[in-house]
Design an enzyme around this catalytic site. Structure first.
Site, PDB file in Angstrom:
ATOM      1  CG  HIS A  37     140.322 -19.128 100.416  1.00  0.00           C
ATOM      2  ND1 HIS A  37     141.484 -19.564  99.803  1.00  0.00           N
ATOM      3  CD2 HIS A  37     140.607 -19.043 101.737  1.00  0.00           C
ATOM      4  CE1 HIS A  37     142.425 -19.755 100.722  1.00  0.00           C
ATOM      5  NE2 HIS A  37     141.927 -19.432 101.910  1.00  0.00           N
ATOM      6  CB  SER A  69     120.680  -3.919  78.979  1.00  0.00           C
ATOM      7  OG  SER A  69     120.414  -4.638  77.799  1.00  0.00           O
ATOM      8  CE  LYS A  73     122.370  -6.916  82.067  1.00  0.00           C
ATOM      9  NZ  LYS A  73     123.357  -7.691  82.797  1.00  0.00           N
ATOM     10  CD  GLU A 109     130.570  -3.815  84.437  1.00  0.00           C
ATOM     11  OE1 GLU A 109     130.833  -4.481  83.421  1.00  0.00           O
ATOM     12  OE2 GLU A 109     129.426  -3.418  84.709  1.00  0.00           O
TER      13      GLU A 109
END
Ligand code: ARG
Length: 458
Positions: free
Chosen positions: A155, A276, A282, A289
């Site tokens: 979970h 970024s 970043k 992804e």
């Protein structure tokens, strides 16, 4: 004039031709198409359907086309619709009217089916190798981290500590099933449709077994209608591909989480991350992804082909021309994703200190304490209750189970002794989960030996 133009009284319009043509994408099959033709013509000569001289003229022409195809020198036209008619036209340009004899005893319907079998056989083998490479990368990382302990989750809540190698190896075994699925699909993929004709076979005394053998097929389709209508072999590949992408998307998700500041368990190599344009600090896990995202198109291609085939009458229908782009896209996406992951897993840095600190700052050793009481005879349900209360006590004091005094423990149950402090250490917790397939270090090493054996057999 079209190659099939005899029965027509006017020529088609360019924009209609363009709509119906598959050459913009099926040119990808040029080498398979020529390979199929070479086998076909050799068979025709062996059966006395073409003279040796005709066959050798055609073979020479096809060899020239193959050479040109490899050098990207062939010029295709939309007027010639697809790769088969384009090649026939180019062959005739090369060797004269003898080129027109190549199509004796076959149809574009068995021809395209043959091309796709050859294409997918090659790419299934390549994909199996790519799966193996990723398995190897997981195994290498796992070897470094048998004794690295991370929180295990259910979970997405801290559950029980586990060996990091054990976690990585879970993906090894998923990929092992994927590999098995691809390997198994070969049994149904490596069958020759060539010589099935348009749908009914042919009047020429052809030898399908021989052309199948020349192309490295194990056997031939037993039914000519099935041979030209079947696209199951593509669906099987796409289904295996979908499952691989699903597995990769789960690993993507974990690597994305792990490389976040919140987890900070791993750092991806710069090669697989991007910055970024606005936020200088970043480092984004873009490749992970992207693979997670690309699973969508692989599922899409699978569903699209299933839908295309649903309710389609036998045998060939032009609908089936739509089977190719999704197949090419699935192969490219899948192989690209596997390659990216192999590099990403090989080069990721593991923050073992962060992992170690985290496993000391949670309650994931609570089960151990309940097992301790249960092994001393307290019914597990009651032990669960006792430990639950101790956890609550800790939460109130903002401490962890290892911080409670022996007095606190004795108060909760007289069964507790000094040895609980050893029992509660994450490394002990992990080591003691020594049941078959568990995270105990001994079991993990054993499973990795067995994994190495599997890899060695490939
Ligand atoms: N371009 C066609 C396809 O990709 C090849 C088979 C065509 N056969 C036919 N009878 N039109 O499906």
């Amino acid at each position: 004039m079209k190659l099939w133009g005899g029965r027509f009284t006017k020529s088609a319009e360019d924009w209609v031709d363009a709509f119906g043509a598959s050459i913009p994408f099926d040119k990808e099959l040029v080498e398979e198409d020529i390979e199929g033709s070479l086998a076909h013509v050799k068979m025709l000569a062996a059966c006395g359907i073409l003279t040796e001289e005709e066959a050798s003229t055609i073979k020479n022409g096809l060899d020239i086309l193959l050479e040109k195809a490899k050098n990207n020198e062939l010029e295709y036209s939309v007027q010639n619709e697809d790769i088969h008619l384009n090649l026939e036209k180019l062959l005739t340009d090369e060797i004269g009217p003898a080129g027109g004899k190549l199509h004796t005893g076959r149809s574009r319907n068995d021809q395209i089916a043959t091309d796709m079998h050859l294409y997918l056989r090659k790419h299934t083998e390549e994909t199996m190798e790519a799966v193996k490479q990723l398995q190897q990368a997981l195994l290498s990382q796992a070897e470094e981290h048998v004794e690295t302990i991370i929180p295990g989750y259910t979970h997405l809540q801290r559950a029980q500590p586990i060996s990091f190698a054990h976690h990585l190896m879970a993906y090894f075994w998923m990929l092992e099933r994927d590999y098995g699925r691809l390997k198994d699909s070969m049994k149904r993929l490596n069958i020759s449709p060539l010589g099935a004709g348009a749908l009914a076979g042919t009047t020429f005394p052809i030898d399908r077994e021989y052309s199948a053998e020349l192309l490295g097929f194990d056997s031939i389709y037993e039914n000519s209608l099935d041979a030209v209508s079947d696209r199951d072999f593509i669906l099987e590949f796409m289904s295996a591909a979908s499952m691989i992408m699903m597995h990769l998307s789960r690993l993507s998700e974990e690597m994305i989480l792990w490389s976040s500041q919140e987890f900070n368990f791993i750092e991806l190599d710069d090669t697989f991350a991007t910055g970024s344009s606005i936020m200088p600090q970043k480092k984004n896990p873009d490749m992970a992804e992207l693979v997670r995202g690309k699973s969508g198109r692989v599922y899409g291609n699978f569903v699209s082909l299933l839908t295309l085939l649903k309710g389609l009458p036998l045998a060939y229908n032009k609908d089936m021309q739509e089977d190719k782009e999704g197949m090419f896209d699935t192969v490219a996406t899948l192989q690209g994703s596997l390659k990216i992951f192999t590099g990403m897993v090989e080069t990721m840095r593991v923050n073992t200190d962060v992992m170690a600190k985290e496993t000391h700052s949670d309650f994931s050793n609570a089960t151990e304490l309940a097992d301790y009481l249960a092994s001393k005879g307290l019914p597990f349900r009651e032990a669960h209750e006792v430990v639950g209360k101790l956890v609550l006590q800790c939460i109130e004091k903002d401490i962890y189970l290892l911080d409670l005094s022996l007095k606190d423990y004795k108060q909760a149950s007289s069964l507790f002794e000094e040895d609980i402090y050893e029992v509660l250490k994450p490394a002990t917790v992990v080591a003691r989960r020594n049941s078959a397939g568990g995270t105990g270090f001994e079991q993990v090493r054993k499973a990795m030996d067995s994994a190495k054996n599997r890899i060695g057999q490939k």
